[in-house]
Design an enzyme around this catalytic site. Sequence first.
Site, PDB file in Angstrom:
ATOM      1  N   ARG A   1      -8.179 -28.272  21.939  1.00 35.48           N
ATOM      2  CA  ARG A   1      -9.441 -28.591  22.626  1.00 35.48           C
ATOM      3  C   ARG A   1      -9.939 -29.991  22.248  1.00 35.48           C
ATOM      4  O   ARG A   1     -10.470 -30.722  23.073  1.00 35.48           O
ATOM      5  CB  ARG A   1     -10.513 -27.546  22.304  1.00 35.48           C
ATOM      6  CG  ARG A   1     -11.831 -27.843  23.017  1.00 35.48           C
ATOM      7  CD  ARG A   1     -12.859 -26.753  22.805  1.00 35.48           C
ATOM      8  NE  ARG A   1     -12.516 -25.508  23.461  1.00 35.48           N
ATOM      9  CZ  ARG A   1     -12.548 -25.290  24.774  1.00 35.48           C
ATOM     10  NH1 ARG A   1     -12.875 -26.280  25.585  1.00 35.48           N
ATOM     11  NH2 ARG A   1     -12.244 -24.121  25.279  1.00 35.48           N
TER      12      ARG A   1
ATOM     13  N   ASP B   1       1.419  -7.987  19.678  1.00 37.14           N
ATOM     14  CA  ASP B   1       1.229  -7.729  21.110  1.00 37.14           C
ATOM     15  C   ASP B   1       0.064  -6.760  21.372  1.00 37.14           C
ATOM     16  O   ASP B   1      -0.490  -6.739  22.461  1.00 37.14           O
ATOM     17  CB  ASP B   1       2.512  -7.155  21.727  1.00 37.14           C
ATOM     18  CG  ASP B   1       3.707  -8.075  21.507  1.00 37.14           C
ATOM     19  OD1 ASP B   1       3.484  -9.276  21.273  1.00 37.14           O
ATOM     20  OD2 ASP B   1       4.858  -7.588  21.547  1.00 37.14           O
TER      21      ASP B   1
ATOM     22  N   SER C   1      10.136  -0.365  17.334  1.00 32.20           N
ATOM     23  CA  SER C   1      10.341   0.329  16.053  1.00 32.20           C
ATOM     24  C   SER C   1       9.799   1.754  16.121  1.00 32.20           C
ATOM     25  O   SER C   1      10.421   2.702  15.616  1.00 32.20           O
ATOM     26  CB  SER C   1       9.608  -0.398  14.924  1.00 32.20           C
ATOM     27  OG  SER C   1       9.936  -1.755  14.923  1.00 32.20           O
TER      28      SER C   1
ATOM     29  N   HIS D   1       6.332 -18.788  18.069  1.00 25.58           N
ATOM     30  CA  HIS D   1       6.396 -17.907  16.906  1.00 25.58           C
ATOM     31  C   HIS D   1       5.389 -18.220  15.807  1.00 25.58           C
ATOM     32  O   HIS D   1       5.279 -17.437  14.858  1.00 25.58           O
ATOM     33  CB  HIS D   1       7.813 -17.896  16.319  1.00 25.58           C
ATOM     34  CG  HIS D   1       8.768 -17.106  17.153  1.00 25.58           C
ATOM     35  ND1 HIS D   1       9.354 -17.608  18.290  1.00 25.58           N
ATOM     36  CD2 HIS D   1       9.213 -15.834  17.037  1.00 25.58           C
ATOM     37  CE1 HIS D   1      10.130 -16.688  18.830  1.00 25.58           C
ATOM     38  NE2 HIS D   1      10.064 -15.597  18.092  1.00 25.58           N
TER      39      HIS D   1
ATOM     40  N   ALA E   1       0.829  -1.211   0.000  1.00 29.50           N
ATOM     41  CA  ALA E   1       0.000   0.000   0.000  1.00 29.50           C
ATOM     42  C   ALA E   1       0.863   1.261   0.000  1.00 29.50           C
ATOM     43  O   ALA E   1       0.570   2.229  -0.714  1.00 29.50           O
ATOM     44  CB  ALA E   1      -0.932  -0.012   1.216  1.00 29.50           C
TER      45      ALA E   1
ATOM     46  N   VAL F   1       4.015   1.576  -1.104  1.00 27.80           N
ATOM     47  CA  VAL F   1       4.747   1.727  -2.379  1.00 27.80           C
ATOM     48  C   VAL F   1       3.800   2.190  -3.483  1.00 27.80           C
ATOM     49  O   VAL F   1       4.100   3.146  -4.217  1.00 27.80           O
ATOM     50  CB  VAL F   1       5.436   0.396  -2.763  1.00 27.80           C
ATOM     51  CG1 VAL F   1       6.001   0.471  -4.173  1.00 27.80           C
ATOM     52  CG2 VAL F   1       6.536   0.066  -1.753  1.00 27.80           C
TER      53      VAL F   1
ATOM     54  N   GLY G   1     -13.309 -19.943  23.966  1.00 27.25           N
ATOM     55  CA  GLY G   1     -14.198 -20.469  25.005  1.00 27.25           C
ATOM     56  C   GLY G   1     -13.440 -21.144  26.141  1.00 27.25           C
ATOM     57  O   GLY G   1     -13.869 -22.180  26.663  1.00 27.25           O
TER      58      GLY G   1
ATOM     59  N   GLY H   1       2.894 -12.089  23.502  1.00 28.70           N
ATOM     60  CA  GLY H   1       2.316 -10.774  23.803  1.00 28.70           C
ATOM     61  C   GLY H   1       3.254  -9.887  24.598  1.00 28.70           C
ATOM     62  O   GLY H   1       2.883  -8.806  25.040  1.00 28.70           O
TER      63      GLY H   1
END
Length: 317
Positions: free
Chosen positions: A153, A126, A103, A248, A20, A22, A184, A169
Amino acid sequence: MKRIALLTRDCGGVNAAIRAVVRTAVAAGLEVEGVMRGYAGLMSGDFVPLDRRSVSNIIGLGGTILKTARAEDFCREESQRLGLARLRERRIDGLIVIGGNGSLAGARVLSQVHGFPVVGIPATIDNDVPGVRLAIGTDTALNVALDALDKIRDTATSLERIFVVEVMGRNCGWLAMQVALSGGCEEVLLPEKDVPIDALCAEIREGRARGKASWIIVVAEGRATAADVAEAVSAGTGLETRIAVLGHIQRGGRPTAADRIMAARLGHAAVEALVEGCAGGLVHILDDRLEFLPFGAAGEVKITDIEADYHLLKVLS
Ligand code: F6P
């Protein structure tokens, strides 16, 4: 403004934002240089020209085509001056930085201390950028983690077991909270909230007595490790407890539609801000509207309401 540069971190939607930026810049008659490997590449002068073609077919790719790296060194003034010299060597008039708090801190220094025109775009799994409701990458990370949790689950239900799932996070519980709510889950342990393990164990023991068979407990990495929580839960309940550390995988993956759309809007808005001479802050979306937030203006204020979501999780679980 004739030539701009673009520097990134990695998460879902960053490539869509690069595209977007560029394409908006080229349409506005600007030239664009990508900075390879974040601030490390800025200091070493590792730039690559970007045109419309070089961002073809990247909208659905995870990570960043510009690569990224940690560059702790950039907090030194000498390193910042080196980065600025590199920008000037390449005749760059403005910089767009796409990334999280680290950053954006670099972007703020370049702008406020050194007076260079910089616009930031929040992008981090995060979701801990002050004043910003949603960063690019949050929706992708949430969906990747939810997909993994749904699979866990299946096993937890079949084996009637307790699972502790560790979610990334950094020091913020946003991702863990949203994973737990959308999955849930029975409990979520967050840096922002104190849930005593004793109380959790008592709740599990009472649930067992009523015939409840399985539990999924999400723990934010900023609160504790899954291994420590599992050990404490096992000791407090006498029940077998397994762990899964998502790690990761949450930062990669095909960006969701929501992240791509946000990336398109923010990439476009960042270029427009530079062209209009409105630098020195970040672009983000608040209440469905594009907003410009000057660097530092939000202080440390986080605008996500974890307490309300936690209450909802407990009522529904
Ligand atoms: O800030 C994004 C993040 O993925 C955090 O959630 C996590 O704590 C950290 O980066 C991991 O960093 P690294 O990839 O350097 O191990």
